[in-house]
Design an enzyme around this catalytic site. Structure first.
Site, PDB file in Angstrom:
ATOM      1  N   GLN A 101       4.706   0.922   1.906  1.00 43.37           N
ATOM      2  CA  GLN A 101       3.323   0.715   1.476  1.00 43.37           C
ATOM      3  C   GLN A 101       3.142   1.124   0.019  1.00 43.37           C
ATOM      4  O   GLN A 101       3.536   2.226  -0.385  1.00 43.37           O
ATOM      5  CB  GLN A 101       2.328   1.504   2.326  1.00 43.37           C
ATOM      6  CG  GLN A 101       0.902   1.077   1.986  1.00 43.37           C
ATOM      7  CD  GLN A 101      -0.169   1.931   2.625  1.00 43.37           C
ATOM      8  OE1 GLN A 101      -0.367   3.070   2.232  1.00 43.37           O
ATOM      9  NE2 GLN A 101      -0.868   1.374   3.594  1.00 43.37           N
TER      10      GLN A 101
ATOM     11  N   ALA B 187       0.207  10.067   3.478  1.00 43.15           N
ATOM     12  CA  ALA B 187       0.770  10.835   2.363  1.00 43.15           C
ATOM     13  C   ALA B 187       1.153  12.233   2.829  1.00 43.15           C
ATOM     14  O   ALA B 187       0.363  12.944   3.437  1.00 43.15           O
ATOM     15  CB  ALA B 187      -0.239  10.921   1.221  1.00 43.15           C
TER      16      ALA B 187
ATOM     17  N   GLY C  41      -7.717   3.442  13.489  1.00 39.37           N
ATOM     18  CA  GLY C  41      -8.866   4.325  13.319  1.00 39.37           C
ATOM     19  C   GLY C  41      -9.303   4.966  14.620  1.00 39.37           C
ATOM     20  O   GLY C  41      -9.767   4.276  15.524  1.00 39.37           O
TER      21      GLY C  41
ATOM     22  N   CYS D 146      -7.027   3.594   1.129  1.00 39.32           N
ATOM     23  CA  CYS D 146      -7.039   5.027   0.847  1.00 39.32           C
ATOM     24  C   CYS D 146      -8.350   5.434   0.154  1.00 39.32           C
ATOM     25  O   CYS D 146      -8.734   4.839  -0.853  1.00 39.32           O
ATOM     26  CB  CYS D 146      -5.850   5.414  -0.030  1.00 39.32           C
ATOM     27  SG  CYS D 146      -5.792   7.188  -0.389  1.00 39.32           S
TER      28      CYS D 146
END
Length: 307
Positions: A69, A17, A197, A98
């Site tokens: 997405q 975002a 990650g 999220c």
């Protein structure tokens, strides 16, 4: 294991975002990124034809393949929105990862891991009513690791590939990711699993490859301020770019921002500017200058002053 489309490299840019807009995706593509995602987009906003939200999914000619997405919690809204977007992308990706409170509040993002039946229903209706591939990006769990049965169910419902951020929702972005969890899932599934990650260097990439056995890898925060990380991966090294090289990249990025965001470009570029200069001397001085700059020429002059 094959993806539902061809990619030129196995290194992907994560949806983020406020960051993965058209200019940044274009820049990362130029450094060898193989698959890009829009930033996470609200199905509610698109359902009600929010013009600002539609701008966020605008696609560059280099965005091939490209995933949009979506986040939300209502299967009907997912379907309605996905139908509007099918012709604008190569894949619809469901956000089940999220950890942001405002996303959890509407029972979306990683909250779907607490109510997997809702996630299954979203996948089920999307696979039934749209023709484009469907993927899921998810955390390895909400407050405890997901059971293997969750992943197997997603595969049975027709999900084309899964991206796993190997942290719990409760960890946010801290702590060492559990790559063994990804390895367990990868060994059990017949669809591609993308490891995500903590991949912030070629050295770390090599470790994640070894521990997970995955073929595809996604980079998020590490690409902010270092879009050339994809080129490093392809060249199998961790490069040290000179300040002059960084300044050239900053200017190229800023030009792309200006082409897309027009008068908003410099303001939106500020957070990237801060990331590019992280760790450099006198950074506070230049960050303060860019924070007060408004025009493209001002921003270029500030970049030229950095030494």
């Amino acid at each position: 294991m094959k993806l539902p489309f061809d990619v030129k490299s196995p290194y992907f840019l994560a949806p983020m975002a406020g960051y993965t807009d058209k200019p940044f995706r274009k820049l990362c593509r130029e450094f060898g990124c193989g698959l890009t995602f829009s930033e996470l987009i609200s199905v509610n906003a698109l359902y009600y034809d929010n013009k600002k939200t539609f701008k966020l999914i605008e696609r560059d000619v280099s965005d091939v393949p490209y995933c949009i997405q979506l986040f939300g919690s209502e299967p009907e809204l997912f379907v309605s929105t996905a139908k509007k977007l099918e012709g604008l992308c190569d894949c619809i990706d469901i956000n089940a990862g999220c950890p942001a409170p405002k996303v959890l509040k509407i029972k979306a993002g990683s909250y779907l891991l607490k109510e997997p039946d809702r996630l299954f229903e979203i996948v089920k209706v999307l696979k039934k009513q749209i023709k484009k591939p469907v993927s899921v990006k998810m955390r390895m769990g909400f407050d405890k690791p997901n059971d293997l049965s969750l992943y197997l169910r997603l595969q049975d419902l027709g999900v084309d590939f899964i991206t796993i951020h190997a942290r719990l929702k409760t960890q946010f972005f801290k702590g060492e990711p559990d790559y063994e969890h990804i390895a367990m899932v990868r060994d059990a599934l017949e669809i591609p699993v993308v490891a995500n990650g903590g991949i912030d260097s070629f050295l770390k990439l090599e470790k994640v490859k070894r521990l997970t056995g995955c073929e595809f890898f996604m980079v998020g925060q590490a690409a902010i301020g270092k879009p050339y990380i994809f080129e490093d991966f392809l060249n199998m090294q961790d490069s040290k770019r000179s300040l002059e090289d960084i300044k050239k990249i900053m200017k190229r990025h800023l030009i792309y921002m200006e082409e897309f965001w027009k008068e908003k470009a410099v303001v939106k570029f500020r957070k990237f500017f801060h990331a590019y200069l992280k760790g450099y001397p006198n950074v506070k001085k230049f960050n303060n200058m860019i924070n007060h700059a408004e025009s493209l020429n001002e921003a270029f002059d500030i970049i030229d002053m950095i030494q």
